[in-house]
Design an enzyme around this catalytic site. Structure first.
Site, PDB file in Angstrom:
ATOM      1  N   PHE A 244      -0.402   8.287  -5.070  1.00 10.44           N
ATOM      2  CA  PHE A 244      -0.335   7.749  -6.221  1.00 10.44           C
ATOM      3  C   PHE A 244       0.331   8.568  -7.331  1.00 10.44           C
ATOM      4  CE2 PHE A 244      -4.481   6.134  -4.633  1.00 10.44           C
ATOM      5  CZ  PHE A 244      -3.851   4.865  -3.966  1.00 10.44           C
ATOM      6  N   THR A 473       0.856   5.181   3.440  1.00  7.70           N
ATOM      7  CA  THR A 473       2.029   4.452   3.101  1.00  7.70           C
ATOM      8  C   THR A 473       2.112   3.880   4.624  1.00  7.70           C
ATOM      9  OG1 THR A 473       3.292   6.409   3.892  1.00  7.70           O
ATOM     10  CG2 THR A 473       3.070   6.037   1.444  1.00  7.70           C
ATOM     11  N   GLY A 514       9.800   7.486   0.442  1.00 11.61           N
ATOM     12  CA  GLY A 514       9.256   8.115   1.575  1.00 11.61           C
ATOM     13  C   GLY A 514       9.785   7.473   3.044  1.00 11.61           C
ATOM     14  N   ALA A 515       9.429   5.932   2.960  1.00 15.08           N
ATOM     15  CA  ALA A 515       9.738   5.400   4.218  1.00 15.08           C
ATOM     16  C   ALA A 515      11.268   5.570   4.485  1.00 15.08           C
ATOM     17  CB  ALA A 515       9.244   4.014   4.079  1.00 15.08           C
ATOM     18  N   LYS A 638       3.435  -6.167   7.858  1.00 15.13           N
ATOM     19  CA  LYS A 638       1.925  -6.240   7.679  1.00 15.13           C
ATOM     20  C   LYS A 638       1.600  -5.095   6.705  1.00 15.13           C
ATOM     21  CE  LYS A 638      -2.028  -6.290  10.482  1.00 15.13           C
ATOM     22  NZ  LYS A 638      -2.576  -6.457  11.977  1.00 15.13           N
ATOM     23  N   LYS A 705      14.719  -0.069   0.774  1.00 18.29           N
ATOM     24  CA  LYS A 705      14.731   0.508  -0.681  1.00 18.29           C
ATOM     25  C   LYS A 705      13.352   0.576  -0.986  1.00 18.29           C
ATOM     26  CE  LYS A 705      17.718  -2.253  -3.274  1.00 18.29           C
ATOM     27  NZ  LYS A 705      18.108  -3.354  -3.948  1.00 18.29           N
ATOM     28  N   GLY A 708       6.740   1.191  -2.444  1.00 18.49           N
ATOM     29  CA  GLY A 708       5.596   1.968  -3.110  1.00 18.49           C
ATOM     30  C   GLY A 708       5.417   1.475  -4.424  1.00 18.49           C
ATOM     31  N   GLU A 709       6.350   1.309  -5.247  1.00 21.05           N
ATOM     32  CA  GLU A 709       6.150   1.151  -6.596  1.00 21.05           C
ATOM     33  C   GLU A 709       6.475  -0.532  -6.907  1.00 21.05           C
ATOM     34  OE1 GLU A 709       5.962   4.387  -7.722  1.00 21.05           O
ATOM     35  OE2 GLU A 709       6.543   5.305  -5.804  1.00 21.05           O
TER      36      GLU A 709
END
Ligand code: FES
Ligand code: FES
Lengths: 748, 177
Positions: A244, A473, A514-515, A638, A705, A708-709
């Site tokens: 985080f 993640t 990251g991804a 998922k 894109k 995470g946020e």
């Protein structure tokens, strides 16, 4: 064709995590391991007058006590830069225990190393530090006479001010104006695994097991601070118990662990205590924001002024940037975003999930709700009316989807037919309200080249590697999917490895990047390897594919075949065994598009919430939430859903639960444990609906894109707008205090 | 939650003073006896993780506020960080490493994977130890009960809806003959 991408497959590391087999950093056991405990400064400002370590040194099992008097000096000065950049990222331009000065409470002033964890903890309590306290500033209220405008933020990466048009005149002339100020308490990440580092030296080379969101950042930072060749620092991490943002930078304890291990000549494990995490890995800074909206009577925004004031450390101009979305989301000609700062006695604040924009959007979207009431326009309609078609430079969005998110969200949530009047709905003692907000988050693009390696063995199994790390993640899973897809192999045949700086390099996984970047690198490596094997086959006289056009060959289930004549082909294994290749391997890389790409880069979404408020008791319960997002390509719905839902919970929590206050008399945080700093528990969280809007994006890597946020952005505003709808009260302070929704209203 | 602290239990125990130096202690964990030397101040959690290499139980706070260290002592959930290891002599300690049968994961472990009831996984062993116990305790009858009785286990990744769904699945599968 193989379609591992886009399937909701279970986490590949699920078994390890549910059985307790997954190893986190503080669980690495090494022969001769010793344990370090940090002693943090008890004052926020002043000097260490003396350290009496005699009692600590004579306690059982103690090997060393390090202080500014005997800790070697660092070789390179720390400089604040985000870890995504791929350079050393020490989190702050200050390294402790170099002299007697104290700049913030909790700053390490001594380090005890002992044979056992208990011995180290006990001895740390025996280190007698005498301080000379000097005046401190630890909260905005104490520093209002020292406000300065930040020229650059983020270690110089971003300007502190963003302007276009003539906002003063436009606001003065606007037929409708909304103006409001907001206060936000500091937030702490509280990843469930407190940061830990284990350091081992061998022949002048250092291996660090580190709980980090960026093993590469740890390697670069520690090498820089200790003056070591990069080749002499290896960083390994298997599993990380949440980040985080708290583990996005390489904070001082990591280097201190290495220094302690060198000092005692044995491996050292340094695990921060929960309390120490409040003063060791940055935080979301206490801040105030003011916004002014100017609009026409028919609900078109003409001007936005958005100012932020926050408190930073003495050594860095840190502010989480709050105006990246308010400057871009809506089509406004006149805009002014300004960040102001106060130097204070805290450590340098840092990225905290949804950095900057979550609160920036809270302010924007609360003001938009007010504007909707002022104009008598439906809040969804107001957003649709003002959504910018391009970014402020006139560049088209790399992909959009906001309008679709708003419409789909309204439909799924059951927004239409809502009676907008506050306090109109009741359920027994509860006042019921619904609220919504638009969501957007910038796509970060300033990382360097990212690399991965793919290897296929002669039996048709594959290993794909890159130096990223898993902190929840799902990167191990999605990278496996991407690799399987590109290689044309079943998922089960592909093993993905990460968590070691000896593997090909990727940057820290921060800012939702990251991804995308890992997948792009993995995709590049796997595609290069497939292409190489296909090229080998079509030029091999013994191959059924001999002479074929490589572009006409596809791979499925490990078998290369002609796309229009699938019966013609052979497996990787056949080819490799015939050619006596035990394995074949390629490295692939991906470089982000230049920062000047002529595209607007935002991820969009929409948030809806229903709350129940008991005005007698001051209770607020979120009853349901719906979030709709357009994060580009979704590799695994998922896992993406889980991450987006997690973000929405963080938004709820930011609105209702989380905040820390400074006890300014002592210059220390009021709360430093999970009993007093509230985070949501199971009973706080309702059922949550997450939906996707598909958008094609050929600017961002593989069309991803990031998730995470964006799940967090707008969620707090939707909750607060729902509270307004329920009670008729605007929340201008987070977290919300119960008295704000109690009847009769508190005078504030 | 907690080990048996009733007066009756206290009377049964012989009040001997042990420590502060290392003492020989036999811990029974997942059915196996381990003879270890422990200072009396060593928590059950640190004994499991640092002395026995059973690192499945997690340390999220070491203060009894997060639930990551949840294990069972004599079948009841306890916070291993607030339990002294030496006080567990003669008791049966069960950790996440001990809930599988013959190498087959417990249905709750499978349900957690199926419902993606975790992200980073750090709270997960504690969640699962609570989740299994919840059904045994009879505290998983309603959605509200599940949410309430699982609220001692913090998941900062916020996988709460998935955790509830996993528990409901396992409960319902048990009720079906
Ligand atoms: S580690 Fe025991 S409750 Fe947190
Ligand atoms: S899965 Fe990360 S804390 Fe629960």
């Amino acid at each position: 064709m193989n379609t591992a991408i886009g399937r909701p497959v279970d986490r590949v590391d699920g078994h390890a995590k549910v059985t307790g087999g997954a190893r986190y950093t503080a669980e690495i056991s090494l022969p001769g391991l010793t344990y370090a405990a940090v002693v943090g400064a008890r004052i926020p400002s002043g000097r260490v007058e003396s350290v009496d370590a005699s009692r600590a040194l004579s306690a059982g099992g103690v090997l060393a006590v390090l202080t500014h008097e005997n800790l070697p000096k660092i070789a390179g000065q720390p400089r604040l830069l985000p870890s995504l950049l791929g350079a050393a990222a020490p989190g702050q331009s200050f390294f402790p225990m170099q002299d007697a000065a104290v700049h913030y409470a909790g700053q390490p002033v001594a380090l005890v190393v002992a044979e056992s964890h208990e011995q180290a903890q006990y001895a740390a309590s025996l280190v007698d530090v005498a301080y000379r306290r000097e005046p401190s500033i630890t909260a905005i209220d104490e520093g209002r006479d020292r406000v300065y405008e930040a020229q650059r933020l983020f270690g110089g990466l971003m300007p502190g001010r963003d302007e276009r048009g003539d906002v003063g005149t436009a606001l003065a002339e606007a037929p409708v104006r909304i103006e409001a100020g907001y206060r936000f308490a500091a937030n702490h990440h509280n990843a469930l695994e407190p940061p830990a580092t284990t350091a081992v030296w061998e022949d002048g080379r250092l291996t660090l097991y580190d709980s980090t969101m960026g093993i590469r950042a740890t390697q670069l930072t520690v090498a820089h601070l200790l003056g070591l060749p990069l080749s002499h620092v290896r960083v390994i991490t298997h599993f990380v118990g949440g980040g985080f943002g708290s583990k996005a930078m390489t904070w001082p304890h990591v280097t201190l662990a290495a220094m302690a291990a060198r000092h005692v000549g044995r491996p050292v494990r340094l695990a921060l205590t929960r309390a120490q995490t409040y003063t060791s890995n940055g935080h979301r800074e206490e801040q105030e924001q003011r916004i002014s909206l100017g609009a026409t009577r028919d609900g078109r925004l003409t001007a936005i002024r958005h100012h932020k004031l926050s408190i930073t450390s003495h050594f860095d101009d840190w502010a989480e940037p709050a105006t990246g979305v308010s400057s871009q989301l809506y089509d406004v000609e006149h805009y002014e975003g300004v960040h102001s700062l106060i130097h204070g006695n805290t450590m340098t604040p840092t990225f905290t999930r949804g950095p900057g924009e979550t609160l920036g959007v809270f302010v924007l979207e609360t003001a938009m709700d007010e504007l909707a009431y002022e104009l008598g326009v439906d809040p969804v309609e107001l957003r649709l009316r003002n959504h910018a078609r391009t970014d402020p430079r006139g560049n088209p969005w790399s992909s959009d989807g906001l309008a679709e998110c708003l419409r789909l969200g309204a439909e799924r949530f059951g927004w239409h037919g809502r009676d907008p009047r506050p306090r109109a709905r009741r359920d027994g003692d509860w006042l019921i309200g619904t609220g919504m907000a638009a969501a957007a988050y910038p796509v970060a693009f300033f990382m360097p080249e990212q690399r991965a390696r793919a290897r296929v063995y002669e039996d048709g199994s594959a290993v794909v590697q890159t130096g990223t790390q898993e902190f929840g993640t799902g990167v191990l899973t999605v990278a496996t999917q991407v690799a399987a897809d590109a290689l044309g192999l079943p998922l089960e045949s592909v093993r993905f490895e990460a968590g070691d700086t000896d593997l090909p390099n990727t940057s820290a996984a921060v800012g939702s990047a990251g991804a995308g970047m890992v997948s792009a690198a993995v995709h590049a490596a796997a595609t290069a390897l497939r292409d190489r094997l296909v090229a080998m086959a079509v030029t091999d006289a013994d191959s059924p594919l001999h002479g074929a056009d490589p572009a006409a060959v596809e791979v499925a289930d490990g078998r290369m075949r002609l796309r229009d004549r699938p019966e013609t082909g052979e497996t990787y294994a056949d080819l490799m065994i015939r050619r006596r290749l035990a394995d074949a391997e390629e490295v692939g890389s991906w470089t982000p598009p230049p920062l000047t790409t002529p595209h607007g880069l935002l991820t969009f979404g929409a948030q809806f919430a229903e709350v129940a408020v008991d005005p007698g008791l001051g209770l607020i319960r979120v009853r349901r939430m719906t979030g709709v997002f357009a994060p580009g390509r979704v590799l695994n719905p998922k896992l993406a859903r889980s991450q987006l839902m997690g973000g929405m919970v963080w938004g709820l929590s930011q609105a209702l639960l989380e905040g820390n206050e400074m006890d300014t008399r002592h210059g220390r945080w009021g709360a430093s444990n999970l009993g007093e700093y509230l985070v949501p528990v199971n009973a706080d969280i309702p059922e949550i609906t997450v939906e996707f809007v598909e958008v094609e994006d050929d600017v961002v890597p593989l069309g991803i894109k990031g998730v995470g946020e964006i799940g967090q952005v707008g969620a707090a505003a939707a909750v607060a707008n729902a509270v307004f709808h329920a009670t008729g009260r605007r929340l201008r302070r987070l977290p919300l205090a119960a008295e704000l929704v109690m009847d009769p209203p508190a005078s504030s | 939650m907690g080990i048996d602290l009733t007066a009756e239990a206290a009377r049964r125990r012989t009040p001997t003073v042990r420590g502060p130096s290392e003492q020989p202690v036999v811990l029974t964990v997942n059915g196996t006896h381990h003879a270890v030397a422990l200072e009396p101040r060593v928590s059950l959690l640190d004994a499991l993780r640092d002395r026995l290499g059973l690192t499945g139980s997690k340390k999220g706070c070491d203060q009894g506020t997060c639930g990551a260290c949840t294990v069972w002592v004599d079948g009841r959930r306890v916070l291993a960080c607030l339990t002294l290891a030496i006080a567990c002599e003669g008791r049966q300690v069960t950790t996440i490493e001990g809930v599988a049968t013959d190498g087959e994961p417990h249905p709750m472990q499978r349900a957690f994977i199926e419902h993606d009831a975790f992200q980073c996984g750090y709270c997960t062993p504690g969640q699962i130890m609570s989740a299994i116990a919840l059904i045994e305790e009879g505290n998983a009858e309603t959605d509200e009960d599940i949410a309430e009785f699982m609220s001692g286990n913090i998941c900062r990744c916020a996988a709460y809806p998935g955790i509830r769904q996993a528990i409901k699945d396992v409960r319902d599968a048990r009720e079906r003959p």
